[in-house]
Design a protein around this motif. Structure first.
Motif, PDB file in Angstrom:
ATOM      1  N   LYS A   6      43.610  23.051  28.343  1.00 46.28           N
ATOM      2  CA  LYS A   6      43.683  23.932  29.514  1.00 46.28           C
ATOM      3  C   LYS A   6      44.652  23.377  30.549  1.00 46.28           C
ATOM      4  CE  LYS A   6      39.137  26.125  29.600  1.00 46.28           C
ATOM      5  NZ  LYS A   6      37.934  26.292  30.401  1.00 46.28           N
ATOM      6  N   SER A 266      31.976  31.538  37.365  1.00 42.37           N
ATOM      7  CA  SER A 266      32.143  32.874  36.792  1.00 42.37           C
ATOM      8  C   SER A 266      31.017  33.828  37.183  1.00 42.37           C
ATOM      9  CB  SER A 266      32.233  32.787  35.268  1.00 42.37           C
ATOM     10  OG  SER A 266      31.058  32.200  34.725  1.00 42.37           O
ATOM     11  N   CYS A 297      43.879  28.718  39.301  1.00 37.87           N
ATOM     12  CA  CYS A 297      43.414  28.810  37.921  1.00 37.87           C
ATOM     13  C   CYS A 297      42.536  27.600  37.611  1.00 37.87           C
ATOM     14  CB  CYS A 297      44.623  28.842  36.990  1.00 37.87           C
ATOM     15  SG  CYS A 297      44.219  28.890  35.235  1.00 37.87           S
ATOM     16  N   ASN A 302      35.515  28.152  32.044  1.00 39.15           N
ATOM     17  CA  ASN A 302      36.137  29.031  31.055  1.00 39.15           C
ATOM     18  C   ASN A 302      36.424  30.415  31.627  1.00 39.15           C
ATOM     19  OD1 ASN A 302      36.068  27.127  28.973  1.00 39.15           O
ATOM     20  ND2 ASN A 302      33.978  27.687  28.414  1.00 39.15           N
ATOM     21  N   LYS A 303      37.432  31.052  31.073  1.00 40.14           N
ATOM     22  CA  LYS A 303      37.772  32.394  31.517  1.00 40.14           C
ATOM     23  C   LYS A 303      36.690  33.367  31.071  1.00 40.14           C
ATOM     24  CE  LYS A 303      41.850  35.107  32.287  1.00 40.14           C
ATOM     25  NZ  LYS A 303      42.010  34.376  33.543  1.00 40.14           N
ATOM     26  N   GLN A 307      37.740  39.104  32.618  1.00 39.15           N
ATOM     27  CA  GLN A 307      38.961  38.792  33.367  1.00 39.15           C
ATOM     28  C   GLN A 307      40.096  38.610  32.365  1.00 39.15           C
ATOM     29  OE1 GLN A 307      39.184  35.099  35.777  1.00 39.15           O
ATOM     30  NE2 GLN A 307      39.450  36.450  37.541  1.00 39.15           N
ATOM     31  N   CYS A 312      46.606  32.523  33.177  1.00 42.14           N
ATOM     32  CA  CYS A 312      45.588  31.514  33.483  1.00 42.14           C
ATOM     33  C   CYS A 312      44.596  31.454  32.333  1.00 42.14           C
ATOM     34  CB  CYS A 312      44.868  31.861  34.786  1.00 42.14           C
ATOM     35  SG  CYS A 312      43.424  30.822  35.114  1.00 42.14           S
ATOM     36  N   ARG A 315      39.096  30.452  34.450  1.00 39.03           N
ATOM     37  CA  ARG A 315      38.654  31.380  35.489  1.00 39.03           C
ATOM     38  C   ARG A 315      39.711  31.452  36.579  1.00 39.03           C
ATOM     39  NH1 ARG A 315      36.870  35.144  38.881  1.00 39.03           N
ATOM     40  NH2 ARG A 315      34.954  34.693  40.072  1.00 39.03           N
TER      41      ARG A 315
END
Length: 422
Positions: A6, A266, A297, A302-303, A307, A312, A315
């Protein structure tokens, strides 16, 4: 995806973006003096209310203007608040202090008065403000809002354990507390308000205060504070996850860079900031990204599946926004420092409690276990285009630090246009 990967991906994105040339629509930096908002302040006249936070702590995100003080706000009875929710966009309330009042903010975001008496908006702050209820009374009386007091059951103040005593010592967050109370009042005049005062500004105590707020029946919880994201922030993630309750947090006031906690979780709706000015368009208002609103970012969270921005891998902050620029900020009433009164105070500390009130107006907090509901209702938001928060670090022309069409970091999906998106 592991954390090292990441970080590598984020670094690559920033390296590429930094080579681009900014091509932005200039932000409108001056508020018209004939709308009840004083002329724009230079950065020299805007000060952080709270100082830097030590490791493991958060700082409040209010910013106060030092070039504007006082006003002519009345303290006697006025017409009911419904008389102040209509009128031409930008029209000032008569004989009121500098700074936007509730009628102007509700005009800007197309908000009408509703019942909302079943909703309780909780505000999480550090330390006690002994003048909180008295100051709130002056604000609400001045703007013709209904009384919200301990006696009538609208206002409730507790410590981080949810008890009315003992209350903590003053931690210097009095002005932040006044801003929180006034902004909820502006967007949701009929909501009940629960003020939870943490023992201090340590993340552990603030997180415990969120749990207490929910246990006491809060339907929305606003957190106008932040600490820099780092490894270990996952320890408090569960405290900001309460399905059935909308949890919100200010994105921060440091521009583009490393995101703030708790906004980056999140399960939290991260609230960014705009510069709001009167305009001759159909809406009657214009907005651009506020240069101070934080975006970033995450390298540790975690994303979420809802989204879908491209650059990015984690999250991305923010989700939604509202006026936060001290140059176009709201009027608040605060006497916590012993020499206060009417002030103009901004920062994303203003936008988070305001949006909490908007969710309360909609009466649908269960739709916000996270911000995904907003991402499914973007047509009911004002898409903010123009402005940048790349004051200290650039991302070139990328959406992460520039307000572009559609989603962007500084303003998220946009600002309220009524309550349909909430």
């Amino acid at each position: 995806m592991n954390i090292l990967r990441k970080r590598a991906l984020l670094g690559a994105v920033l390296a590429v973006a930094a080579t681009a040339t900014l091509a932005l629509t200039p932000a409108l930096a001056t508020a018209a003096t004939n709308t009840g908002t004083a002329a724009a302040a230079s950065s020299a006249h805007v000060h952080d209310v709270c100082g830097p936070a030590p490791a493991g702590s958060a700082r409040c995100l209010a910013e106060v203007r030092t070039d504007v003080h006082g006003g002519t706000g009345v303290r006697g009875p006025r017409a009911p608040h419904t008389a102040h929710t209509t009128g031409a966009a930008g029209a000032p309330d008569t004989t009121l202090p500098p700074g936007y009042g509730p009628a102007q903010l509700r005009s800007a975001y197309n908000l009408t008065t509703s019942g909302s008496a079943t909703q309780t908006v909780a505000l999480i702050d550090a330390g006690d403000d002994p003048s909180a209820e008295a100051d709130l009374s002056v604000y609400r009386t001045t703007y013709g809002l209904p009384a919200c007091t301990t006696a009538n059951g609208c206002f409730h103040k507790v410590n981080q354990a949810g008890q009315t005593s003992p209350l903590p010592v003053d931690a210097g967050w009095g002005m932040e507390i006044a801003l929180d109370l006034d902004m909820v009042s502006a967007s949701c005049p009929d909501c009940k308000i629960l003020l939870v005062e943490a023992d201090d500004s340590q993340m552990a105590d603030l997180a415990a205060s969120v749990d207490s707020a929910v246990a006491l029946g809060a339907t929305e919880v606003s957190n106008s504070y932040g600490g820099t994201e780092t490894n270990g922030i996952q320890a408090y993630e569960a405290d900001y996850s309460h399905p059935g309750v909308a949890i919100l947090a200010s994105s921060g006031d440091s521009g583009y860079g490393i995101p703030d906690v708790p906004a980056v979780y999140s399960t939290v709706t991260a609230v960014g900031g705009t510069t709001l000015t009167p305009a001759t368009n159909t809406r009657g208002w214009s907005e651009t990204a506020w240069s101070g609103a934080s975006s970033g970012c995450s390298a540790w969270i975690n994303k979420p599946s809802w989204q879908t921005d491209n650059h990015c891998p984690g999250r991305m902050v923010a989700d939604v926004s509202a006026d936060a620029d001290p140059s176009t900020g709201p009027a608040i009433y605060d006497t916590s420092d012993g020499d206060g009164g009417w002030l103009i105070v901004g920062g994303t500390s203003a936008s988070s409690p305001f949006i909490a009130g908007v969710i309360a107006l909609a009466g649908n907090p269960a739709a916000f276990p996270n911000a995904s509901y907003l991402y499914r209702h973007t047509n009911s938001l004002n898409d903010i285009i123009g402005g940048s928060n790349a004051e200290f670090q650039t991302c070139g022309t990328d959406y992460m630090c520039n307000a572009l069409k559609g989603y962007d970091g500084p303003t998220g999906l946009g600002t309220p246009n009524g309550i349909a998106a909430f």
